[in-house]
Design a protein around this motif. Structure first.
Motif, PDB file in Angstrom:
ATOM      1  N   LYS A 169      -6.473  16.032  57.739  1.00 59.68           N
ATOM      2  CA  LYS A 169      -6.053  14.636  57.601  1.00 59.68           C
ATOM      3  C   LYS A 169      -6.041  13.958  58.971  1.00 59.68           C
ATOM      4  N   GLY A 170      -6.751  12.840  59.063  1.00 63.91           N
ATOM      5  CA  GLY A 170      -6.676  12.027  60.260  1.00 63.91           C
ATOM      6  C   GLY A 170      -5.478  11.115  60.174  1.00 63.91           C
ATOM      7  N   ARG A 171      -4.694  11.041  61.241  1.00 59.22           N
ATOM      8  CA  ARG A 171      -3.499  10.207  61.228  1.00 59.22           C
ATOM      9  C   ARG A 171      -3.820   8.817  61.767  1.00 59.22           C
ATOM     10  N   PRO A 172      -3.025   7.806  61.380  1.00 59.15           N
ATOM     11  CA  PRO A 172      -3.370   6.412  61.694  1.00 59.15           C
ATOM     12  C   PRO A 172      -3.535   6.107  63.178  1.00 59.15           C
ATOM     13  N   ASN A 173      -2.577   6.518  64.016  1.00 63.79           N
ATOM     14  CA  ASN A 173      -2.609   6.175  65.437  1.00 63.79           C
ATOM     15  C   ASN A 173      -1.536   6.992  66.154  1.00 63.79           C
ATOM     16  N   THR A 174      -1.371   6.748  67.461  1.00 64.75           N
ATOM     17  CA  THR A 174      -0.405   7.538  68.229  1.00 64.75           C
ATOM     18  C   THR A 174       1.028   7.243  67.834  1.00 64.75           C
ATOM     19  N   MET A 175       1.273   6.092  67.233  1.00 60.00           N
ATOM     20  CA  MET A 175       2.632   5.727  66.860  1.00 60.00           C
ATOM     21  C   MET A 175       2.991   6.242  65.471  1.00 60.00           C
ATOM     22  N   ASN A 176       1.992   6.480  64.650  1.00 62.07           N
ATOM     23  CA  ASN A 176       2.219   6.948  63.281  1.00 62.07           C
ATOM     24  C   ASN A 176       1.574   8.318  63.103  1.00 62.07           C
ATOM     25  N   ASN A 177       2.382   9.354  63.212  1.00 65.61           N
ATOM     26  CA  ASN A 177       1.892  10.720  63.092  1.00 65.61           C
ATOM     27  C   ASN A 177       1.898  11.218  61.658  1.00 65.61           C
ATOM     28  N   HIS A 178       2.411  10.412  60.752  1.00 64.14           N
ATOM     29  CA  HIS A 178       2.416  10.747  59.332  1.00 64.14           C
ATOM     30  C   HIS A 178       1.784   9.578  58.587  1.00 64.14           C
ATOM     31  N   GLY A 179       0.834   9.887  57.744  1.00 63.01           N
ATOM     32  CA  GLY A 179       0.134   8.836  57.023  1.00 63.01           C
ATOM     33  C   GLY A 179      -1.294   9.269  56.737  1.00 63.01           C
ATOM     34  N   PHE A 195      -4.772   2.010  56.398  1.00 63.13           N
ATOM     35  CA  PHE A 195      -4.115   3.310  56.388  1.00 63.13           C
ATOM     36  C   PHE A 195      -2.744   3.204  55.735  1.00 63.13           C
ATOM     37  N   ILE A 196      -2.215   4.361  55.370  1.00 57.94           N
ATOM     38  CA  ILE A 196      -0.868   4.476  54.827  1.00 57.94           C
ATOM     39  C   ILE A 196       0.049   4.974  55.942  1.00 57.94           C
ATOM     40  N   VAL A 197       1.229   4.391  56.063  1.00 59.63           N
ATOM     41  CA  VAL A 197       2.243   4.909  56.986  1.00 59.63           C
ATOM     42  C   VAL A 197       3.428   5.412  56.177  1.00 59.63           C
ATOM     43  N   GLN A 198       4.062   6.443  56.706  1.00 63.50           N
ATOM     44  CA  GLN A 198       5.239   7.024  56.065  1.00 63.50           C
ATOM     45  C   GLN A 198       6.360   7.120  57.092  1.00 63.50           C
ATOM     46  N   TYR A 199       7.546   6.678  56.697  1.00 65.58           N
ATOM     47  CA  TYR A 199       8.742   6.814  57.532  1.00 65.58           C
ATOM     48  C   TYR A 199       9.775   7.594  56.744  1.00 65.58           C
ATOM     49  N   SER A 200      10.297   8.654  57.349  1.00 62.84           N
ATOM     50  CA  SER A 200      11.291   9.487  56.671  1.00 62.84           C
ATOM     51  C   SER A 200      12.013  10.340  57.701  1.00 62.84           C
ATOM     52  N   GLU A 201      13.162  10.848  57.322  1.00 64.46           N
ATOM     53  CA  GLU A 201      13.906  11.758  58.177  1.00 64.46           C
ATOM     54  C   GLU A 201      13.070  13.004  58.413  1.00 64.46           C
ATOM     55  N   GLY A 202      12.984  13.415  59.674  1.00 70.08           N
ATOM     56  CA  GLY A 202      12.183  14.576  60.018  1.00 70.08           C
ATOM     57  C   GLY A 202      10.737  14.243  60.326  1.00 70.08           C
ATOM     58  N   GLY A 203      10.325  12.988  60.128  1.00 69.20           N
ATOM     59  CA  GLY A 203       8.968  12.552  60.440  1.00 69.20           C
ATOM     60  C   GLY A 203       9.012  11.364  61.385  1.00 69.20           C
ATOM     61  N   TYR A 227      12.891  -0.878  62.458  1.00 65.17           N
ATOM     62  CA  TYR A 227      14.165  -0.214  62.736  1.00 65.17           C
ATOM     63  C   TYR A 227      14.178   1.177  62.084  1.00 65.17           C
ATOM     64  N   PRO A 228      15.023   2.078  62.560  1.00 69.33           N
ATOM     65  CA  PRO A 228      15.047   3.442  62.022  1.00 69.33           C
ATOM     66  C   PRO A 228      15.372   3.471  60.530  1.00 69.33           C
ATOM     67  N   ILE A 229      14.684   4.345  59.832  1.00 67.82           N
ATOM     68  CA  ILE A 229      15.011   4.569  58.434  1.00 67.82           C
ATOM     69  C   ILE A 229      16.239   5.467  58.377  1.00 67.82           C
ATOM     70  N   GLU A 230      17.105   5.227  57.428  1.00 72.45           N
ATOM     71  CA  GLU A 230      18.371   5.962  57.359  1.00 72.45           C
ATOM     72  C   GLU A 230      18.333   7.082  56.329  1.00 72.45           C
ATOM     73  N   THR A 231      17.791   6.807  55.166  1.00 70.44           N
ATOM     74  CA  THR A 231      17.657   7.826  54.128  1.00 70.44           C
ATOM     75  C   THR A 231      16.359   7.595  53.356  1.00 70.44           C
ATOM     76  N   GLY A 232      15.857   8.650  52.702  1.00 71.59           N
ATOM     77  CA  GLY A 232      14.677   8.524  51.857  1.00 71.59           C
ATOM     78  C   GLY A 232      13.387   8.426  52.642  1.00 71.59           C
ATOM     79  N   SER A 233      12.343   7.957  51.964  1.00 71.17           N
ATOM     80  CA  SER A 233      11.010   7.803  52.566  1.00 71.17           C
ATOM     81  C   SER A 233      10.441   6.435  52.213  1.00 71.17           C
TER      82      SER A 233
END
Length: 337
Positions: A156-166, A208-216, A283-289
């Motif tokens: 999987k290729g990731r979107p960019n240096t700021m988004n390592n998940h997606g 691209f798709i970006v994902q924000y979640s705890e641990g990512g 801003y930081p995500i607090e819970t979930g994805s």
């Protein structure tokens, strides 16, 4: 139109360093240490080594980015089994009725900037607009497809240096879908809302798709996009996460005051449209994805005059695919005879 290109600054500038939480320029180690000596003064030798390694790895990734992407795309095409094959071809039934009304209005010859506002929602952020893009059913199946792919063992290729998940949507096979969405539907809307950036049309994209979640990836540093216009569509259902609002400041090269930053809260199936040079973060995500689809839409006629990243006339390097949306000029030999 010539071959699509990148600007050579792609290999030396706007490199995001997570430890420093900013973008840097890097041509060599000596230049980097001298240019950023104040920022680096409090860093340990171990931190410095980690920073240099991160930058070196990112430059190496960028040098091989387009050839590696083609290899991944070919492998995915051969081995990936789609969960929802029918969603890979764009159908109007996937699009929200209000969005179709908006597009139909913008296609009319007598459409006006003032007349469009009964079909979109203005925000409290200058020149940003929101409207439903996809239906709830499509967002559900689209997100299921993304998660199905993430669960596979394929590269999987990731979107960019700021988004390592997606996920890069072109590699997954959505290139035709995104091209049609840009050309037939978003193009007329962007031309009406942003005539200063879209006067010559939008002829390429990166999606691209970006994902924000705890641990990512938890948040998104303040930045501007390598695009003329950006569309950001919320895919996650209501209540599946908490936090993670966007915030917007000033345009690139304009005076910026953090106290004037304004927030935007995502609405499922809605997109927010903004200029690529409009600085923003999350801003930081607090819970979930939280999952979002991002489309960087580009106009070669605009960016061929000035690279939006380095601010200079682009030094073009030809690449496969859309590159960064610049185009080289080709000469028709037959017309010269």
């Amino acid at each position: 139109m010539g071959k699509f290109c990148i600007c050579s600054c792609f290999l030396t500038q706007n490199i995001f360093v997570r430890i420093l939480n900013c973008h840097v320029e890097y041509t060599c180690k000596a230049q980097f240490l001298q240019m950023y000596h104040q920022m680096l003064a409090e860093k340990s030798q171990s931190d410095l080594e980690q920073i240099i390694l991160q930058i070196s790895n990112e430059i190496s990734r960028r040098k091989n980015l387009f050839s590696d992407s083609l290899e991944r795309k070919s492998l995915i095409q051969q081995q990936y089994h789609n969960l929802h094959p029918h969603i890979f071809t764009l159908k109007e039934s996937f699009l929200a009725p209000q969005f179709l009304q908006l597009v139909n209005y913008c296609r009319q010859e007598d459409a006006t900037f003032e007349g469009v506002f009964h079909l979109i929602n203005e925000t409290n952020i200058e020149r940003t607009y929101t409207f439903p893009v996809f239906t709830e059913e499509f967002c559900k199946e689209f997100l299921e497809e993304i998660l199905h792919f993430e669960d596979s063992s394929l590269p999987k290729g990731r979107p960019n240096t700021m988004n390592n998940h997606g996920v890069l949507l072109e590699e997954l096979g959505f290139d035709g879908f995104i091209t049609e969405l840009r050309e037939r539907y978003l193009g007329p809307v962007c031309h009406l809302l942003y005539p200063d950036w879209c006067w010559a049309g939008l002829d390429s994209h990166k999606a691209f798709i970006v994902q924000y979640s705890e641990g990512g990836d938890v948040d998104l540093a303040y930045h501007y996009d390598n695009a003329e216009v950006t569309l950001n569509v919320a895919l996650s259902p209501e209540g599946s996460y908490k936090g993670g609002d966007l915030f917007f400041g000033a345009m690139k090269n304009e005076f910026d005051n953090e106290r004037l930053w304004k927030s935007y809260r995502h609405v499922p199936c809605f997109g927010i449209l903004h200029r690529g040079q409009h600085r923003h973060g999350a801003y930081p995500i607090e819970t979930g994805s939280r999952y979002n689809m991002i489309m960087w839409m580009r106009s070669s006629s605009v960016r061929n005059k000035k690279c939006p990243m380095c601010g200079s006339v682009p030094d073009l390097v030809e690449v496969d695919g859309y590159g960064d949306g610049f185009t080289s000029q080709t000469v028709d030999v037959c017309s010269l005879t």
